[in-house]
Motif scaffolding. Structure first.
Motif, PDB file in Angstrom:
ATOM      1  N   ILE A 128     -13.021  -2.289  -3.514  1.00  0.00           N
ATOM      2  CA  ILE A 128     -12.556  -3.688  -3.461  1.00  0.00           C
ATOM      3  C   ILE A 128     -12.322  -4.135  -2.020  1.00  0.00           C
ATOM      4  O   ILE A 128     -12.969  -5.077  -1.559  1.00  0.00           O
ATOM      5  N   PRO A 129     -11.414  -3.474  -1.267  1.00  0.00           N
ATOM      6  CA  PRO A 129     -11.249  -3.931   0.112  1.00  0.00           C
ATOM      7  C   PRO A 129     -12.510  -3.766   0.953  1.00  0.00           C
ATOM      8  O   PRO A 129     -12.793  -4.601   1.820  1.00  0.00           O
ATOM      9  N   PRO A 172       0.808  -1.223   0.000  1.00  0.00           N
ATOM     10  CA  PRO A 172       0.000   0.000   0.000  1.00  0.00           C
ATOM     11  C   PRO A 172       0.844   1.278   0.000  1.00  0.00           C
ATOM     12  O   PRO A 172       0.443   2.272  -0.609  1.00  0.00           O
ATOM     13  N   ALA A 207     -11.420   2.081  -6.618  1.00  0.00           N
ATOM     14  CA  ALA A 207     -10.572   0.997  -6.102  1.00  0.00           C
ATOM     15  C   ALA A 207     -10.888   0.676  -4.648  1.00  0.00           C
ATOM     16  O   ALA A 207     -10.782  -0.472  -4.218  1.00  0.00           O
ATOM     17  N   LEU A 227      -2.458  -7.775   0.433  1.00  0.00           N
ATOM     18  CA  LEU A 227      -2.372  -6.315   0.335  1.00  0.00           C
ATOM     19  C   LEU A 227      -1.633  -5.877  -0.920  1.00  0.00           C
ATOM     20  O   LEU A 227      -1.980  -4.874  -1.539  1.00  0.00           O
ATOM     21  N   ILE A 240     -14.669  -6.730   0.262  1.00  0.00           N
ATOM     22  CA  ILE A 240     -14.153  -8.030   0.686  1.00  0.00           C
ATOM     23  C   ILE A 240     -14.631  -8.393   2.087  1.00  0.00           C
ATOM     24  O   ILE A 240     -15.069  -9.522   2.347  1.00  0.00           O
ATOM     25  N   VAL A 246      -4.183  -5.972  -3.742  1.00  0.00           N
ATOM     26  CA  VAL A 246      -5.044  -4.780  -3.788  1.00  0.00           C
ATOM     27  C   VAL A 246      -4.259  -3.562  -4.263  1.00  0.00           C
ATOM     28  O   VAL A 246      -4.751  -2.762  -5.067  1.00  0.00           O
ATOM     29  N   SER A 247      -3.004  -3.438  -3.795  1.00  0.00           N
ATOM     30  CA  SER A 247      -2.198  -2.281  -4.194  1.00  0.00           C
ATOM     31  C   SER A 247      -1.912  -2.318  -5.689  1.00  0.00           C
ATOM     32  O   SER A 247      -1.891  -1.277  -6.355  1.00  0.00           O
ATOM     33  N   GLY A 302      -6.071  -2.221   3.838  1.00  0.00           N
ATOM     34  CA  GLY A 302      -6.194  -1.695   2.476  1.00  0.00           C
ATOM     35  C   GLY A 302      -7.127  -0.490   2.428  1.00  0.00           C
ATOM     36  O   GLY A 302      -6.806   0.535   1.817  1.00  0.00           O
ATOM     37  N   ILE A 351      -3.802  -3.648  -8.051  1.00  0.00           N
ATOM     38  CA  ILE A 351      -5.019  -3.224  -8.760  1.00  0.00           C
ATOM     39  C   ILE A 351      -5.213  -1.709  -8.606  1.00  0.00           C
ATOM     40  O   ILE A 351      -5.511  -1.007  -9.577  1.00  0.00           O
ATOM     41  N   GLY A 352      -5.005  -1.204  -7.400  1.00  0.00           N
ATOM     42  CA  GLY A 352      -5.182   0.225  -7.153  1.00  0.00           C
ATOM     43  C   GLY A 352      -4.251   1.052  -8.031  1.00  0.00           C
ATOM     44  O   GLY A 352      -4.651   2.074  -8.594  1.00  0.00           O
ATOM     45  N   TYR A 360      -5.473   1.064 -11.590  1.00  0.00           N
ATOM     46  CA  TYR A 360      -6.601   1.992 -11.688  1.00  0.00           C
ATOM     47  C   TYR A 360      -6.103   3.423 -11.843  1.00  0.00           C
ATOM     48  O   TYR A 360      -6.610   4.186 -12.658  1.00  0.00           O
TER      49      TYR A 360
END
Lengths: 134, 860
Positions: free
Chosen positions: B358-359, A26, B355, A112, B362, A115-116, B323, A118-119, A122
């Motif tokens: 997403i978290p 992140p 974005a 994590l 979840i 997710v980072s 996240g 994908i972020g 984006y």
């Protein structure tokens, strides 16, 4: 004690740094995000007129995105190894011993990084479609 | 040096004895006589003060109760304001309230719900519950919680009370300049000073909660088995630390403009109102998640109990919390889509806003999965959680819509936004919170709430809420703007508003039923059973009679749901067969453990009931509240008295030199009583506070760069700059002061108390000379802060830094006194460690300020 046991013992010893390690993915997203935002702000305020073509800015942010994605991928790989899923097949780490804690931190860090990743992708989408400051 | 230190650690502070405990050790019976005597001693140490002295209590159970009831009271008041607004809007061209009062009402409704209810409620509930989840005796700094509470109460009454005098803030809860800076009367000052005061209390609570989670877990509770609530507390505490300081920095600039006419947000003199919007929303958007995550954390505790099985996807929920915590900082500009920022910038924030779904999603899926694989008992708390999921999902879906900038341009500042934000806040905060109150009520009060009334409250609130806010989407799409006190009758908004008003009263009836059930006397009702929901986490080990001690002995925990997974744990806790079963010296103690693996490190003595915290809060209140009325001298006196109270409090009750180095913590383990440096809870408290402080400073620096990017000439041609030679001297003097501080710590550790004293005499003198030089560096060349934003922001940095150095000088003098009067010895030196840590941050602030004030403008 065999050498392998010894290595594991060391590995599972209390990891003061590893709570921070959780945030590496992140943080990479945040750095990339803040850098893209600041660069755009300065570029559009100081360098480009409203209707100017900003291809160079877009290329720079694109390159930065690739770097950020690679960095996240590397952090993710390291976390994935720490999780050690391929060897143990464990996805829940519900027991209070050092090995469970070690793999849990790897597991959470891997997620994590996902997710980072994908972020960060984006963040780069607007760069593909927007061609000027306004 | 390092050798001495290691040597010292070995001899005095290493735990001695077996750890972890074996089954045989835990099975060993305890003599019933001894057990009884131990229980008596513990009870006495943790006894609550009686009668009117009750308000001097600092136990987390009491402070938490007052805190949550106060926040609930403010919520009711803010709710009543919303009803008045709904009456006003029920029919077109209504004159039930004036436009001016209406402005005050919506400003206060939003401000109170955010600052006096949502955030304090999280802190209140966490102070109340966290020690229970962790089987700890109390929070690490009980008096700090009490201080925070009293500060909150005073500040809250001040801000809320202003509306009774028609003097409340009236520029909207986000106080946009120039409307708010130029607003007449004291409304804006009430908002700025009153709420800054409460923000300070919030940060205090965040520090306490983070340290509590990291350092006060029971032995064995490693990070992978701690209750999910603790993970959320950690994340939210961290978010408060990085989100509130930008607002405090903004408040500082804003109040400087209001009081002294420094033109930070005045475009005629180079200022920029947009800076406020940035600082406000860098706070404001994470704030939404600061409210949402703790409430969803309650769901994470209720759902496994309802499903009677461990949560599915623990790691995924941790991912979700962490996240969301990060991504929520990349959303702030989506409140500013219509301000004309570059399209590409809008795109970045739009992307991050999508974005974050997403978290956020979840964890909801993890809850649904847990419910699917478990045998669900549809208990009352679970009913409220189900309602929360439904409403929050609807709010989330409109969130996805307005995260798209072009859609937002259409509905910006319309009732569509009002509908969206209430859906997220009711689904994400109000419903889970009420679920939590029903669920934890037996833990908090030893009684149960009525199931029948609870169902009535639920259906009234659920239907009333939807009747109020669902039509508002349409009202907004039909073009009705927010914050208008009335509207014409011929544009098709009448019937929608009437429906909303009717719904608001149905929802209010639901709240009334809930409030009645919460507060009605339950004296005759039988006590709740010990673990009424059959929960698996430690809070349900609490006995049905409250002894104030938290748990009878602090257990050894190796599972996520110890009450389900560790047979006999409750009996062993009750019999005092775990850690700290006794209070031999009659003092309040709790265990400090290591951050990752929760190995026992220390028996920490915590503070008991005190009046000084109340005095400190009252005087701090004076220092913040009096300037609202431009009464400066009494405000300064009040501030000085607050500092004296805090010094007295620290001197008399913290870092007390113990009568022996180690004590028996139970199960054969001997632990040190006093630790200094990075192992100690106090050091962590300072570190975490200063992380927040550094964020506020970074926000000011962001301001400087913002002015540079936003205006074509910053600094303007021909401006006078600070004198760099004097500034360099200031930096050198302050660096020397920092060096002397560091030196005193090292010398004291090596037994050279005399040299340490000399250093501590030199340090404050050097620091004072340094402040003087720093002020001269901008004063001598004649930088005039009211003339333009450039000198104003340079002065702002100097004022900020000087205030920090000033605090650092007081701390150095405290250390000097401590060394002279034997409160600090070579072995017991926690104050020196903590003050040195503070000075590390101060010197960083000083050097950045020097560089930005003296060097940067010459480069730009």
């Amino acid at each position: 004690m065999t050498r392998r046991e010894n290595v594991e013992r060391q590995e599972f010893a209390e990891e003061r740094a590893s709570l921070w390690k959780l945030t590496l993915g992140p943080v990479t997203w945040a750095v990339h995000f803040a850098a893209s935002y600041s660069l755009t702000a300065v570029w559009c305020a100081k360098l480009a007129a409203p209707q100017d073509d900003i291809t160079l800015l877009r290329l720079i942010i694109g390159a930065g995105t690739i770097v950020a994605l690679v960095v996240i991928l590397l952090f993710g790989l390291s976390a994935w190894r720490q999780w050690n899923y391929t060897q143990t097949g464990r996805a829940t780490h519900a027991f209070g011993d050092a090995e469970n804690r070690h793999e849990f931190l790897g597991h959470a860090a891997t997620l994590l990084c996902g997710v980072s990743f994908i972020g960060t992708l984006y963040t780069a989408i607007p760069v593909l479609v927007i061609g000027s400051c306004t | 040096m390092s050798k001495t230190r290691t040597h010292r650690i070995d001899r005095h502070t290493d735990p001695e004895g077996p750890y972890p405990p074996t089954e045989e050790m835990l099975a060993e019976p305890i003599d019933p006589e001894l057990r009884k005597a131990q229980g008596e001693r513990l009870k006495k140490a943790w006894a609550m003060p009686k009668g009117w002295r009750y308000i001097s209590a600092v136990n987390n159970s009491e402070v938490g109760k007052w805190y949550s009831l106060t926040a609930f009271g403010f919520m009711i008041l803010a709710g009543i304001m919303s009803l008045i607004m709904r009456v006003q809007l029920a029919v077109p061209e209504n004159d039930f309230v004036s436009a001016d009062l209406y402005n005050q009402l919506f400003t206060m409704h939003g401000s109170a719900m955010m600052f006096l209810f949502a955030v304090p409620m999280f802190e209140a509930i966490s102070i109340l519950l966290l020690p229970g989840f962790l089987g700890a005796r109390d929070m690490p700094f009980p008096r700090l919680s009490a201080y925070g509470y009293w500060a909150f109460l005073i500040g809250g009454i001040f801000v809320m009370g202003s509306i009774l005098f028609g003097a409340a803030p009236d520029s909207g809860w986000f106080m946009y300049p120039p409307l708010a800076t130029q607003s007449e009367g004291i409304g804006s000052d009430v908002w700025l000073l009153g709420l800054s005061f409460i923000e300070v209390a919030s940060i205090a609570a965040a520090v306490e909660l983070i340290v509590g989670t990291l350092k006060c877990r029971p032995p064995g509770m490693r990070v992978n088995v701690m209750p999910l609530y603790a993970w959320y507390v950690l994340v939210v505490g961290g978010m408060i630390l990085f989100a509130f300081p930008p607002l405090i920095a903004g408040d500082f600039l804003f109040e400087m403009e209001r009081s002294f006419d420094w033109p930070f947000f005045d475009p005629t003199r180079g200022g920029d109102p947009m800076l406020w919007q940035h600082l406000f929303w860098i706070f404001g958007h994470p704030e939404v998640y600061i409210i949402f995550l703790p409430s969803i954390a309650i769901a994470a505790m209720v759902v496994p109990t309802a499903a009677q099985r461990p949560i599915v996807g623990y790691s995924w929920i941790v991912l979700s919390a962490v996240g969301t915590g990060f991504l929520s900082f990349g959303l702030w500009v989506h409140h500013m889509f219509t301000t004309g920022l570059p399209a590409l910038s809008l795109g970045f924030f739009s992307a991050a806003s999508e974005a974050v779904v997403i978290p956020t999603g979840i964890q909801l899926f993890a809850f649904v999965a847990t419910l699917m694989v478990g045998r669900v008992k549809m208990s009352l708390p679970m009913l409220w959680i189900a309602g929360a999921l439904a409403i929050f999902t609807a709010g989330g879906l409109t969130g996805v819509m307005i995260a798209i900038a072009p859609f937002d341009w259409q509905v910006h500042d319309s009732y569509f936004i009002v509908a969206h934000l209430h859906y997220t806040l009711f689904g994400g905060m109000v419903f889970p919170l009420i679920a939590g109150i029903y669920y934890f009520y037996p833990f908090m009060t030893k009684k149960t709430m009525s199931v029948r009334l609870g169902r009535w409250a639920f259906w009234l609130l659920f239907t009333g809420f939807n009747i109020t806010f669902l039509p508002m989407h349409l009202t907004g799409l039909k073009g009705m703007p927010r914050r208008v006190f009335t509207y014409p009758g011929d544009v098709g908004w009448d019937w929608l508003n009437m429906i909303s008003t009717i719904g608001a009263f149905i929802a209010a009836a639901g709240f009334a039923v809930f409030a009645y059930d919460l507060l009605r006397p339950k004296g005759r009702q039988p006590k709740a059973p010990r673990n009424p929901w059959n929960g698996g986490t430690l809070e349900w080990s609490a006995e049905t009679t409250d002894h104030g001690w938290g748990s009878r002995s602090i257990p050894y925990v190796t599972t996520r749901y110890p009450l389900w997974q560790q047979k006999g744990i409750v009996e062993r806790m009750d019999e005092g067969r775990y850690y700290l079963p006794d209070a031999e010296e009659g003092l309040r103690e709790t265990l400090v453990t290591s951050v990752i693996d929760a190995k026992p490190l220390q028996v920490m003595r915590v503070t008991g009931p005190a009046w000084v915290t109340l005095w400190a809060a009252a005087f701090t209140g004076g220092a913040f509240i009096l300037p609202t009325f431009h009464i400066y001298v009494p405000a300064i006196i009040s501030g000085v008295l607050a500092i004296l109270c805090i010094c007295y409090w620290l001197w008399t009750s913290t870092a007390i030199i113990p009568e022996k180095t180690k004590k028996d913590a139970g199960l054969g383990l001997k632990l040190p009583i006093y630790i200094s440096g990075p192992g100690a809870a106090g050091w962590w408290g300072v570190f975490i506070t200063m992380l927040g402080d550094a964020t506020a400073f970074a926000s000011l620096i962001f301001g400087v760069f913002f002015y540079w990017t936003a205006s074509p000439d910053f600094p303007p041609e021909g401006s006078i700059h600070a004198n760099w030679i004097v500034m360099a001297a200031a930096a050198a003097l302050l660096t020397a002061s920092w060096g002397a501080m560091l030196g005193s710590r090292q010398l004291n550790m090596n037994g050279r108390g005399d040299l340490a004293t000399a250093c501590l005499v030199a340090a404050p003198l050097l620091a004072l000379a340094g402040i003087g030089a720093m002020i001269l560096s901008v004063w001598l060349p004649g930088l005039e802060p009211t003339s333009h934003v450039y000198p104003a922001v340079m002065w702002g940095l100097v004022v900020w830094t000087s205030a920090h150095v000033g605090a650092g000088v007081i701390m150095q003098l405290y250390c000097l006194a401590a060394v002279i009067f034997g409160k600090v010895t070579p072995r017991y030196d926690a104050p020196l460690w903590n003050v040195t840590l503070f000075w590390h941050f101060v010197i960083l602030t000083v050097l950045v300020t020097a560089a930005v004030v003296a060097a940067l403008p010459r480069v730009l």
